[in-house]
Design a protein around this motif. Structure first.
Motif: not given
Length: 174
Positions: A43, A75-77, A81, A41, A120-123
């Motif tokens: 990026h 990656g997303k927060k 992570l 999960r 992306e959003a929140r990454e």
């Protein structure tokens, strides 16, 4: 090169030859990054032929030279992570070693270059991993013995001893 050989041979390298990565090597890395992004999960993104991220003052202070390729570890927060970035990033580092490449985890010595990666959003970006053909294979450091870092003895299961032995080759020893 086996995984065990890669673990033992891998050292952080900060100076690279000005040589582009081979096409087949790039394909293997891109495929593995896609697989690990799905599994973890994340990026992570391979950036090729981009020298600006390692031309700033901190990069010079960190003795980085000719870094034209790197992996953005993003990656997303989330609370886990950094753990996921480390686990899946180290799989990439060891794969790179088996492909004849050298790497270095980078926490602060890079500059963010707009347009080279996508968030992306929140990454967020946790780290970069420089990657390429090293000018050297890095420097080996003194490694402790299993008995110095654990309570292993003759009754210790082999899987435990092997795990401790592998950990002793990590960049941060116990």
């Amino acid at each position: 090169m086996t995984l065990q050989e890669a673990i033992q041979a891998r050292h952080s390298v900060r100076a690279y030859k000005e040589q582009p990565l081979a096409d087949e090597t790039v394909r293997v890395l891109v495929d593995k990054i896609a697989e690990l992004n799905q599994e973890g999960r994340l990026h992570m993104q391979l950036i090729l032929n981009e020298p600006k991220a390692f031309q700033g003052t901190l990069a010079k202070y960190g003795k980085f030279r000719h870094v034209n390729n790197y992996i953005v570890m993003a990656g997303k927060k989330a609370d886990d992570l950094d753990e996921r970035v480390g686990y899946y990033g180290e799989q990439l580092v060891l794969l790179a070693q088996t492909l004849g490449l050298n790497t270095c985890w980078v926490g602060l010595s890079y500059s963010k270059v707009p347009g080279t990666y996508i968030l992306e959003a929140r990454e967020v970006i946790e780290a970069y991993i420089s990657i390429g053909y090293g000018e050297t294979q890095g420097v080996s450091h003194k490694i402790k013995r299993v008995e110095q870092v654990s309570n292993a003895n003759d009754l210790t299961p082999s899987w435990f001893r092997q795990g401790v032995e592998k950990q002793l080759f990590s960049p941060r020893q116990l």
